[in-house]
Write an enzyme that holds these catalytic residues in place. Structure first.
Site, mmCIF file in Angstrom:
data_model
loop_
_atom_site.group_PDB
_atom_site.id
_atom_site.type_symbol
_atom_site.label_atom_id
_atom_site.label_comp_id
_atom_site.label_asym_id
_atom_site.label_seq_id
_atom_site.Cartn_x
_atom_site.Cartn_y
_atom_site.Cartn_z
ATOM 1 N N CYS A 26 1.049 -1.363 0.003
ATOM 2 C CA CYS A 26 -0.043 0.185 0.033
ATOM 3 C C CYS A 26 0.935 1.111 -0.104
ATOM 4 O O CYS A 26 0.546 2.212 -0.857
ATOM 5 C CB CYS A 26 -1.035 0.148 1.323
ATOM 6 S SG CYS A 26 -2.468 -1.047 1.193
ATOM 7 N N ASP A 59 10.642 -6.865 -7.595
ATOM 8 C CA ASP A 59 10.841 -7.399 -6.361
ATOM 9 C C ASP A 59 12.161 -7.028 -5.943
ATOM 10 O O ASP A 59 13.099 -7.194 -6.756
ATOM 11 C CB ASP A 59 10.962 -8.873 -6.558
ATOM 12 C CG ASP A 59 10.496 -9.599 -5.150
ATOM 13 O OD1 ASP A 59 9.600 -10.336 -4.893
ATOM 14 O OD2 ASP A 59 11.478 -9.542 -4.539
ATOM 15 N N HIS A 69 -0.458 -10.415 -4.441
ATOM 16 C CA HIS A 69 0.492 -10.278 -5.493
ATOM 17 C C HIS A 69 0.717 -11.205 -6.460
ATOM 18 O O HIS A 69 0.547 -12.395 -5.605
ATOM 19 C CB HIS A 69 1.813 -9.241 -4.805
ATOM 20 C CG HIS A 69 2.320 -10.201 -3.865
ATOM 21 N ND1 HIS A 69 2.048 -10.151 -2.680
ATOM 22 C CD2 HIS A 69 3.343 -11.242 -4.073
ATOM 23 C CE1 HIS A 69 2.686 -11.396 -1.974
ATOM 24 N NE2 HIS A 69 3.573 -11.650 -2.629
HETATM 25 P P1 5GP Z 1 5.314 -13.647 -0.990
HETATM 26 O O1 5GP Z 1 6.452 -14.429 -0.247
HETATM 27 O O2 5GP Z 1 4.628 -12.839 -0.080
HETATM 28 O O3 5GP Z 1 4.679 -14.488 -2.035
HETATM 29 O O4 5GP Z 1 6.255 -12.604 -1.665
HETATM 30 C C1 5GP Z 1 6.517 -11.248 -1.143
HETATM 31 C C2 5GP Z 1 7.622 -10.747 -2.058
HETATM 32 O O5 5GP Z 1 7.649 -9.374 -1.771
HETATM 33 C C3 5GP Z 1 9.025 -11.483 -1.962
HETATM 34 O O6 5GP Z 1 9.576 -11.828 -2.999
HETATM 35 C C4 5GP Z 1 9.976 -10.134 -1.596
HETATM 36 O O7 5GP Z 1 11.248 -10.197 -1.854
HETATM 37 C C5 5GP Z 1 9.348 -8.930 -1.892
HETATM 38 N N1 5GP Z 1 9.215 -7.790 -1.222
HETATM 39 C C6 5GP Z 1 9.209 -7.567 0.183
HETATM 40 N N2 5GP Z 1 9.257 -6.519 0.610
HETATM 41 C C7 5GP Z 1 9.314 -5.696 -0.502
HETATM 42 C C8 5GP Z 1 9.550 -4.229 -0.686
HETATM 43 O O8 5GP Z 1 9.642 -3.450 0.246
HETATM 44 N N3 5GP Z 1 9.510 -3.755 -2.071
HETATM 45 C C9 5GP Z 1 9.536 -4.656 -3.075
HETATM 46 N N4 5GP Z 1 9.640 -4.286 -4.092
HETATM 47 N N5 5GP Z 1 9.409 -6.164 -2.785
HETATM 48 C C10 5GP Z 1 9.409 -6.356 -1.536
HETATM 49 ZN ZN ZN Z 2 -1.676 -3.274 1.096
#
Ligand code: 5GP
Ligand code: ZN
Length: 143
Positions: free
Chosen positions: A7, A30, A99
């Site tokens: 957000c 990412d 996402h």
């Molecule tokens: P999930 O594990 O929830 O499917 O994926 C979350 C993804 O968000 C991870 O691949 C992580 O590297 C990415 N991520 C976490 N924090 C941030 C951030 O602050 N900025 C960006 N661009 N990606 C993030």
């Molecule tokens: Zn959110």
């Protein structure tokens, strides 16, 4: 600043290499890519995951994912692509804002490894983001 990091990115209150944005969705790199060009596509409105998002907003997010995936494919000359979505911690979700991961794949890449990643170099992220933006700008509206 919103508590949810995605957000905050959507509200431009946290930095990200944003490659695409429309009224309802956005895509950005990412921060810890598992492959060059690894993007995340999100709805701007907060939804926790697949159990919570409205079907129309999920549709809008998938539409953006298709468009961005095609641009990423051209930008990094990928042989293929994984689209990946995790809902709830048991499934590997770590950021609780819906996402879709876009992960480019190449023959011989050794597979994708979500564990043991580190933050990418900012200039490397910026460089690949520029290539993806250029591909999106040259894309037809149909994608
Ligand atoms: P999930 O594990 O929830 O499917 O994926 C979350 C993804 O968000 C991870 O691949 C992580 O590297 C990415 N991520 C976490 N924090 C941030 C951030 O602050 N900025 C960006 N661009 N990606 C993030
Ligand atoms: Zn959110």
């Amino acid at each position: 600043m919103p508590e949810c990091i995605f957000c905050a990115i959507g509200a431009r209150q946290a930095p990200a290499e944003i490659v695409y944005e429309d009224e309802e969705t956005m895509a950005f790199l990412d921060i810890s890519p598992v492959a060059e060009g690894h993007c995340l596509v999100v709805p701007k409105a907060h939804a926790r995951n697949v159990f919570d998002i409205s079907p129309p907003l999920a549709g809008a997010t998938m539409r953006t994912a298709v468009r961005v995936a095609r641009a990423v494919q051209r930008a990094v000359k990928a042989d293929g692509m994984n689209l990946w979505q995790s809902s709830e911690a048991v499934a590997g979700q770590t950021v609780f804002h819906f996402h879709i991961h876009i992960v480019p794949r190449w023959y011989g890449d050794g597979g994708i490894h979500f564990g043991g990643r580190h933050r990418a170099d900012r200039s490397a992220l910026h460089a690949v983001a520029e290539r993806i933006r250029a591909e999106l700008n040259s894309q037809s509206p149909q994608g």
